[in-house]
Design a protein around this motif. Structure first.
Motif, PDB file in Angstrom:
ATOM      1  N   LEU A  79       0.839  -1.209   0.000  1.00  0.00           N
ATOM      2  CA  LEU A  79       0.000   0.000   0.000  1.00  0.00           C
ATOM      3  C   LEU A  79       0.873   1.257   0.000  1.00  0.00           C
ATOM      4  O   LEU A  79       0.509   2.275  -0.597  1.00  0.00           O
ATOM      5  CB  LEU A  79      -0.964   0.001   1.197  1.00  0.00           C
ATOM      6  CG  LEU A  79      -2.109  -1.022   1.074  1.00  0.00           C
ATOM      7  CD1 LEU A  79      -2.892  -1.130   2.374  1.00  0.00           C
ATOM      8  CD2 LEU A  79      -3.055  -0.639  -0.071  1.00  0.00           C
ATOM      9  N   PHE A  80       2.040   1.160   0.646  1.00  0.00           N
ATOM     10  CA  PHE A  80       2.993   2.282   0.576  1.00  0.00           C
ATOM     11  C   PHE A  80       3.455   2.452  -0.877  1.00  0.00           C
ATOM     12  O   PHE A  80       3.494   3.568  -1.404  1.00  0.00           O
ATOM     13  CB  PHE A  80       4.189   2.008   1.500  1.00  0.00           C
ATOM     14  CG  PHE A  80       5.190   3.140   1.540  1.00  0.00           C
ATOM     15  CD1 PHE A  80       5.011   4.208   2.406  1.00  0.00           C
ATOM     16  CD2 PHE A  80       6.300   3.140   0.696  1.00  0.00           C
ATOM     17  CE1 PHE A  80       5.925   5.265   2.436  1.00  0.00           C
ATOM     18  CE2 PHE A  80       7.214   4.182   0.724  1.00  0.00           C
ATOM     19  CZ  PHE A  80       7.030   5.247   1.593  1.00  0.00           C
ATOM     20  N   ILE A 121       0.769   6.162  -7.492  1.00  0.00           N
ATOM     21  CA  ILE A 121      -0.227   7.178  -7.874  1.00  0.00           C
ATOM     22  C   ILE A 121       0.320   8.591  -7.673  1.00  0.00           C
ATOM     23  O   ILE A 121      -0.414   9.566  -7.789  1.00  0.00           O
ATOM     24  CB  ILE A 121      -1.563   6.999  -7.115  1.00  0.00           C
ATOM     25  CG1 ILE A 121      -1.357   7.166  -5.607  1.00  0.00           C
ATOM     26  CG2 ILE A 121      -2.208   5.653  -7.439  1.00  0.00           C
ATOM     27  CD1 ILE A 121      -2.625   7.412  -4.841  1.00  0.00           C
ATOM     28  N   LYS A 122       1.607   8.673  -7.336  1.00  0.00           N
ATOM     29  CA  LYS A 122       2.309   9.955  -7.209  1.00  0.00           C
ATOM     30  C   LYS A 122       1.745  10.839  -6.089  1.00  0.00           C
ATOM     31  O   LYS A 122       1.720  12.069  -6.199  1.00  0.00           O
ATOM     32  CB  LYS A 122       2.306  10.699  -8.551  1.00  0.00           C
ATOM     33  CG  LYS A 122       2.918   9.889  -9.706  1.00  0.00           C
ATOM     34  CD  LYS A 122       2.967  10.698 -10.983  1.00  0.00           C
ATOM     35  CE  LYS A 122       3.741  10.057 -12.108  1.00  0.00           C
ATOM     36  NZ  LYS A 122       3.362   8.788 -12.586  1.00  0.00           N
ATOM     37  N   ALA A 123       1.275  10.211  -5.024  1.00  0.00           N
ATOM     38  CA  ALA A 123       0.790  10.966  -3.866  1.00  0.00           C
ATOM     39  C   ALA A 123       1.980  11.372  -3.004  1.00  0.00           C
ATOM     40  O   ALA A 123       3.011  10.696  -3.015  1.00  0.00           O
ATOM     41  CB  ALA A 123      -0.171  10.107  -3.049  1.00  0.00           C
ATOM     42  N   PRO A 124       1.875  12.456  -2.237  1.00  0.00           N
ATOM     43  CA  PRO A 124       2.946  12.797  -1.301  1.00  0.00           C
ATOM     44  C   PRO A 124       3.173  11.638  -0.331  1.00  0.00           C
ATOM     45  O   PRO A 124       2.233  10.928   0.008  1.00  0.00           O
ATOM     46  CB  PRO A 124       2.392  14.014  -0.547  1.00  0.00           C
ATOM     47  CG  PRO A 124       1.254  14.524  -1.378  1.00  0.00           C
ATOM     48  CD  PRO A 124       0.733  13.367  -2.168  1.00  0.00           C
ATOM     49  N   ALA A 125       4.439  11.442   0.100  1.00  0.00           N
ATOM     50  CA  ALA A 125       4.740  10.286   0.960  1.00  0.00           C
ATOM     51  C   ALA A 125       4.486  10.581   2.433  1.00  0.00           C
ATOM     52  O   ALA A 125       4.154   9.683   3.207  1.00  0.00           O
ATOM     53  CB  ALA A 125       6.189   9.861   0.758  1.00  0.00           C
ATOM     54  N   GLY A 126       4.678  11.845   2.846  1.00  0.00           N
ATOM     55  CA  GLY A 126       4.635  12.149   4.273  1.00  0.00           C
ATOM     56  C   GLY A 126       3.654  13.257   4.627  1.00  0.00           C
ATOM     57  O   GLY A 126       3.369  14.137   3.809  1.00  0.00           O
ATOM     58  N   GLY A 147       7.262  10.347   6.043  1.00  0.00           N
ATOM     59  CA  GLY A 147       7.172   9.719   4.717  1.00  0.00           C
ATOM     60  C   GLY A 147       8.028   8.475   4.606  1.00  0.00           C
ATOM     61  O   GLY A 147       8.394   8.063   3.496  1.00  0.00           O
ATOM     62  N   GLU A 148       8.336   7.852   5.768  1.00  0.00           N
ATOM     63  CA  GLU A 148       9.149   6.623   5.742  1.00  0.00           C
ATOM     64  C   GLU A 148       8.276   5.410   5.419  1.00  0.00           C
ATOM     65  O   GLU A 148       7.057   5.483   5.533  1.00  0.00           O
ATOM     66  CB  GLU A 148       9.806   6.412   7.120  1.00  0.00           C
ATOM     67  CG  GLU A 148      10.852   7.460   7.432  1.00  0.00           C
ATOM     68  CD  GLU A 148      11.248   7.464   8.909  1.00  0.00           C
ATOM     69  OE1 GLU A 148      10.794   6.578   9.660  1.00  0.00           O
ATOM     70  OE2 GLU A 148      11.985   8.389   9.290  1.00  0.00           O
ATOM     71  N   ARG A 149       8.936   4.309   5.075  1.00  0.00           N
ATOM     72  CA  ARG A 149       8.195   3.060   4.866  1.00  0.00           C
ATOM     73  C   ARG A 149       7.580   2.612   6.185  1.00  0.00           C
ATOM     74  O   ARG A 149       8.145   2.863   7.255  1.00  0.00           O
ATOM     75  CB  ARG A 149       9.146   1.962   4.377  1.00  0.00           C
ATOM     76  CG  ARG A 149       9.460   2.073   2.923  1.00  0.00           C
ATOM     77  CD  ARG A 149      10.076   0.801   2.375  1.00  0.00           C
ATOM     78  NE  ARG A 149       9.959   0.846   0.934  1.00  0.00           N
ATOM     79  CZ  ARG A 149       8.916   0.385   0.255  1.00  0.00           C
ATOM     80  NH1 ARG A 149       7.922  -0.204   0.870  1.00  0.00           N
ATOM     81  NH2 ARG A 149       8.851   0.495  -1.042  1.00  0.00           N
TER      82      ARG A 149
END
Ligand code: NAD
Length: 349
Positions: free
Chosen positions: A289-290, A296-301, A345-347
């Motif tokens: 899911l990450f 989908i190029k969403a922000p990570a954090g 925005g980490e895994r």
């Protein structure tokens, strides 16, 4: 094992070109004087798509986010002055919310024509805002009698909203799989919905006019809405509600960032759900899911949405208030760590 299954009434019409059936569907609702409800920016699209529906006698195009009661009052004036006997919502969750608010006050029948993946059309839930305060109610009177899904109406949904509102829908299905009041019917729907959306969203981001992928996403969104309308949610929705309410972070993007972390926290307590999700997502569900968020190029954090580091503590405290059910007990350090990772925005860990 034990469960209660209480199915909600639903009449769903799904198919490309089904918008042409609108006049007939209004007739089936007994509508001769229908009100069309839209946001300002979908007003023209709706009028064009529904040009053949002669029963539409009035159009309120002031629907807006969070269903403010003063907007509902304005639309209610039109309902009264035009002797409206049925409601048509054409749009996303905000527009459908306004029609639901009108149905609550008038008991008029509704035809919902969703153009996003939010899923509100399948739920008996209504969130309303008065004097800046949002309250949520559950009442069968707000559940639309008929819902029409036509993929052509979703082709113009911008790529960024498509991706995050799709993952927002996945979040309903994921939490539906470990809901305290869950049941096998909702589990089956959730599994199918997650698979459809996870497969469909990345190609849509590359080509928003990919019709087969758009159809899979819309079917997934319908099923996710059904799950959301039927069973209770847990930690993930509580965290997103807190982040949205306290910090005003954008709804669907917040869901997209938080979901892998909230699921990683819960996975040790739900091995059976974890194994099912692993099969559907082809790998560790939280990690996949990450990866979907990146595809989908969403922000990570959450920091990318403007959340300050100091708010990690505030949100942790708020998430532990008003005890609610979650498959894994809420432990302060674990919750704090998951919010910190989502912030950076980490895994998921
Ligand atoms: P939205 O309805 O606010 O729509 C966002 C914007 O996109 C609007 O300007 C809209 O006009 C535009 N838009 C919608 N479809 C389009 C299309 N196909 N092409 C071009 N533009 C389009 O966003 P949403 O995510 O659908 O709904 C969010 C709201 O719904 C939130 O307030 C949320 O709380 C609520 N919601 C409620 C429930 C429930 O069960 N009550 C469930 C899910 C969401």
């Amino acid at each position: 094992m034990g469960f209660i299954y209480n199915g909600l009434p639903a009449h769903v019409i799904f198919g490309r070109g089904s918008i042409a059936q609108t006049a007939q569907l209004i007739g089936e609702l007994g509508g001769k004087r229908a009100l069309l409800v839209t946001t300002p920016n979908q007003a023209d699209d709706a009028r064009t798509a529904l040009a053949g529906a002669e029963a539409i006698v009035a159009h309120f195009d002031g629907a807006t986010m969070h269903t403010p009661t003063n907007v509902t009052e304005q639309a209610l004036e039109l309902v009264k002055s035009e002797a409206i006997d049925s409601l048509i919502a054409f749009g996303g969750g905000s527009t459908i919310g306004l029609a639901k608010a009108l149905a609550l006050r008038t008991d008029l029948p509704q035809l919902a024509i969703p153009t996003t993946y939010a899923g509100s059309e399948m739920t008996p839930v209504l969130g309303q805002t008065e004097n800046g305060r949002k309250t949520t109610l559950r009442d069968l009177a707000v559940l639309p009698e008929k819902v029409l899904y036509d993929v052509d109406l979703t082709l113009g949904l911008p790529a960024d909203i498509t991706g995050t509102s799709g993952v927002n829908a996945i979040a309903h299905a994921v939490e539906g799989m470990y809901a305290r009041d869950g049941n096998p019917v909702m589990t089956v729907l959730a599994e199918r919905a997650i698979g459809l959306l996870a497969e469909a969203l990345p190609p849509i981001i590359e080509n928003p006019l990919d019709i087969p992928a758009r159809e899979r996403a819309l079917e997934g969104a319908w099923l996710c809405g059904t799950v959301l309308g039927s069973v209770g949610m847990a930690l993930h929705h509580k965290l997103c509600h807190t982040l949205g309410g306290a910090l005003n972070l954008p709804h669907a993007t917040t869901h997209t960032i938080v979901l892998p972390h909230a699921l990683a926290y819960n996975l040790p307590a739900i091995p059976d759900v974890g194994a099912r999700l692993e099969r559907i997502l082809r790998g560790d569900p939280a990690q996949r899911l990450f990866d979907l968020g990146r595809a989908i190029k969403a922000p990570a954090g959450l920091r990318d949405l403007g959340m300050a580091e100091a708010d990690i503590e505030t949100v942790t405290t708020a998430a532990l208030e008003n005890a609610y059910w979650n498959p894994r007990p809420l432990e302060r350090e674990g919750i704090r760590a998951l919010i910190a990772r989502a912030w950076a925005g980490e895994r998921p860990a």
